[in-house]
Design a protein around this motif. Structure first.
Motif, PDB file in Angstrom:
ATOM      1  N   PHE A  71       5.067   8.492  15.592  1.00 26.60           N
ATOM      2  CA  PHE A  71       4.728   8.679  17.000  1.00 26.60           C
ATOM      3  C   PHE A  71       4.609  10.163  17.333  1.00 26.60           C
ATOM      4  O   PHE A  71       3.674  10.581  18.021  1.00 26.60           O
ATOM      5  CB  PHE A  71       5.790   8.024  17.888  1.00 26.60           C
ATOM      6  CG  PHE A  71       5.463   8.040  19.341  1.00 26.60           C
ATOM      7  CD1 PHE A  71       4.744   7.003  19.918  1.00 26.60           C
ATOM      8  CD2 PHE A  71       5.851   9.093  20.159  1.00 26.60           C
ATOM      9  CE1 PHE A  71       4.416   7.011  21.269  1.00 26.60           C
ATOM     10  CE2 PHE A  71       5.543   9.116  21.505  1.00 26.60           C
ATOM     11  CZ  PHE A  71       4.817   8.076  22.063  1.00 26.60           C
ATOM     12  N   ARG A  72       5.535  10.956  16.861  1.00 27.28           N
ATOM     13  CA  ARG A  72       5.524  12.385  17.177  1.00 27.28           C
ATOM     14  C   ARG A  72       4.353  13.117  16.544  1.00 27.28           C
ATOM     15  O   ARG A  72       3.796  14.049  17.134  1.00 27.28           O
ATOM     16  CB  ARG A  72       6.844  13.018  16.732  1.00 27.28           C
ATOM     17  CG  ARG A  72       8.051  12.595  17.565  1.00 27.28           C
ATOM     18  CD  ARG A  72       9.348  13.131  16.986  1.00 27.28           C
ATOM     19  NE  ARG A  72      10.486  12.802  17.841  1.00 27.28           N
ATOM     20  CZ  ARG A  72      11.747  12.967  17.501  1.00 27.28           C
ATOM     21  NH1 ARG A  72      12.042  13.478  16.299  1.00 27.28           N
ATOM     22  NH2 ARG A  72      12.718  12.647  18.333  1.00 27.28           N
ATOM     23  N   LYS A  73       3.972  12.705  15.335  1.00 29.92           N
ATOM     24  CA  LYS A  73       2.908  13.411  14.618  1.00 29.92           C
ATOM     25  C   LYS A  73       1.529  12.802  14.835  1.00 29.92           C
ATOM     26  O   LYS A  73       0.541  13.341  14.329  1.00 29.92           O
ATOM     27  CB  LYS A  73       3.225  13.421  13.121  1.00 29.92           C
ATOM     28  CG  LYS A  73       4.449  14.248  12.759  1.00 29.92           C
ATOM     29  CD  LYS A  73       4.645  14.329  11.252  1.00 29.92           C
ATOM     30  CE  LYS A  73       5.835  15.207  10.886  1.00 29.92           C
ATOM     31  NZ  LYS A  73       6.010  15.309   9.416  1.00 29.92           N
ATOM     32  N   ALA A  74       1.446  11.695  15.551  1.00 30.85           N
ATOM     33  CA  ALA A  74       0.146  11.055  15.793  1.00 30.85           C
ATOM     34  C   ALA A  74      -0.783  12.034  16.497  1.00 30.85           C
ATOM     35  O   ALA A  74      -0.417  12.604  17.530  1.00 30.85           O
ATOM     36  CB  ALA A  74       0.324   9.796  16.625  1.00 30.85           C
ATOM     37  N   PRO A  75      -1.990  12.262  15.975  1.00 29.37           N
ATOM     38  CA  PRO A  75      -2.881  13.270  16.553  1.00 29.37           C
ATOM     39  C   PRO A  75      -3.516  12.868  17.869  1.00 29.37           C
ATOM     40  O   PRO A  75      -4.048  13.708  18.588  1.00 29.37           O
ATOM     41  CB  PRO A  75      -3.950  13.452  15.458  1.00 29.37           C
ATOM     42  CG  PRO A  75      -3.956  12.156  14.715  1.00 29.37           C
ATOM     43  CD  PRO A  75      -2.547  11.647  14.759  1.00 29.37           C
TER      44      PRO A  75
END
Length: 371
Positions: A101-105
């Motif tokens: 979720f945090r790294k989803a672009p």
């Protein structure tokens, strides 16, 4: 004793190397998720090894590959009838999901992750403590995380779910009447009688939308149970034009969220029967799609039947490779019960009507000579 027996024969390193190779190319095609999910579930008794492989790969993959890993994870969890992957991943899923979720672009991918978490919560895939910790970690990532979780929880995108139960509309006010000469005591009695009548009628009014919701669920259940497995797309509410693997998974998830037994008290038996049937329909739809891609339009047994046949087959000294004319003993880890010496035997069976894709030999690729 059973757990020890499962661990006595770990998966072969060649098999695990094939899984890792496919994970590395998971973003190349939507079909890779479908194939990998099938293999993971077929080898569910080795859930501990396979879960570790998946989590280890997710730690070292690129950020844009994480969403595909979570889609694979979601597919395995929704289709895992053994419960082994749920048990193995319970302590590992939070870090994978929150990191994705945090790294989803893009916000769209963040929403996809939130939607999966919401589905796991609705279907009770994991313990409520695990899911709440997951949601709290996503909320702590910032206002975007909180907003997306709230929007998904509100069900703003589940247009086909039964309509929520609403409070009955208030009775319309009548026109103001002229003052009458009735005694105040009589007016109070009339008012009390009207209030009691309203309270007595309220349960019936509230139960009407609930009854309508149950009727809609029963209608979906009846459609699933009466639709032949030869028409899986009809069962899933899809058309045959341009249907892809992700369309099948999305339709399965949407319907499963509506008919799941845990969400329909009093209808558990019927809903459980429909859920099993729906899973069979989804497997058949994926099998038909796979055969369409390979140019084989003939219909053999379903994927679930082939998997069950391979899983339940007894392997002894008199058992031979499934490939016609081969007298070699089969490999215990081969999904198609073929020998280990000639990998093309497994590949040929996999491409036949009754075969399934095997990742032990290693997995056949479209561009390989022996595929």
């Amino acid at each position: 004793g059973a757990q020890v027996a499962m661990e006595d024969e770990p998966l072969d390193e060649a098999f695990l190397a094939g899984i890792k190779e496919e994970l590395a190319s998971i973003e190349e095609s939507e079909k890779n998720i479908q194939a990998l999910s099938q293999v993971f579930r077929y080898y569910a008794k080795h859930a501990r090894q396979l879960s570790q492989v998946l989590c280890d790969w997710a730690k070292q993959c690129f950020p844009w590959e994480l969403i595909h890993a979570v889609h694979l994870l979601d597919d395995i969890l929704l289709m895992d009838n053994t419960g082994r992957f749920k048990a193995e991943l319970s302590d590992r899923v939070q870090s994978l999901v929150v990191n994705t979720f945090r790294k989803a672009p893009s916000e769209q991918e963040k929403r996809e992750v939130a939607r999966m978490v919401h589905a796991w919560q609705e279907l009770k895939i994991f313990d409520s403590v695990v899911l709440e910790a997951m949601r709290s970690a996503i909320s702590a990532s910032g206002p975007v995380g909180r907003r997306i979780l709230d929007e998904v929880a509100a069900g703003d995108e589940d247009d086909d779910a039964p309509e929520p139960i609403k409070a009955p509309p208030a009775a319309p006010r009548t026109a103001v009447e002229a003052p009458s000469a009735e005694p105040a005591e009589k007016k109070r009695k009339v008012s009390e009688q009207g209030t009691q009548a309203s309270l007595q009628g309220a349960p019936d009014q509230v139960s009407t939308p609930r009854k309508n919701a149950s009727e809609k669920v029963l209608a979906m259940v009846d459609k699933i149970l009466t639709t032949p497995l030869e028409k899986p797309l009809e069962m899933l509410g899809l058309t045959g034009d341009g249907t892809e693997g992700h369309d099948i998974r999305k339709a399965y998830r949407r319907i499963a969220l509506v008919i799941h037994p845990d969400k329909n008290p009093g209808l558990e038996a019927r809903c459980q029967e429909a859920l099993i049937r729906l899973q069979q329909g989804r497997e058949q739809a994926e099998t038909d799609l796979q055969r369409l891609d390979t140019g084989n339009g003939s219909r053999g047994e379903t994927r679930s039947e082939a998997t069950a046949a391979a899983a339940n087959a007894s392997v002894d000294s008199g058992f031979k490779c499934k490939y016609p004319g081969c007298d070699l003993p089969p490999c215990k880890q081969c999904a198609n019960q073929c020998c280990t010496r000639n990998i093309t035997h497994c590949h040929m069976i996999a491409r036949a009507g009754s075969g399934i894709q095997c990742f032990f030999h290693p997995p056949p690729r479209a561009w390989a000579r022996n595929a």
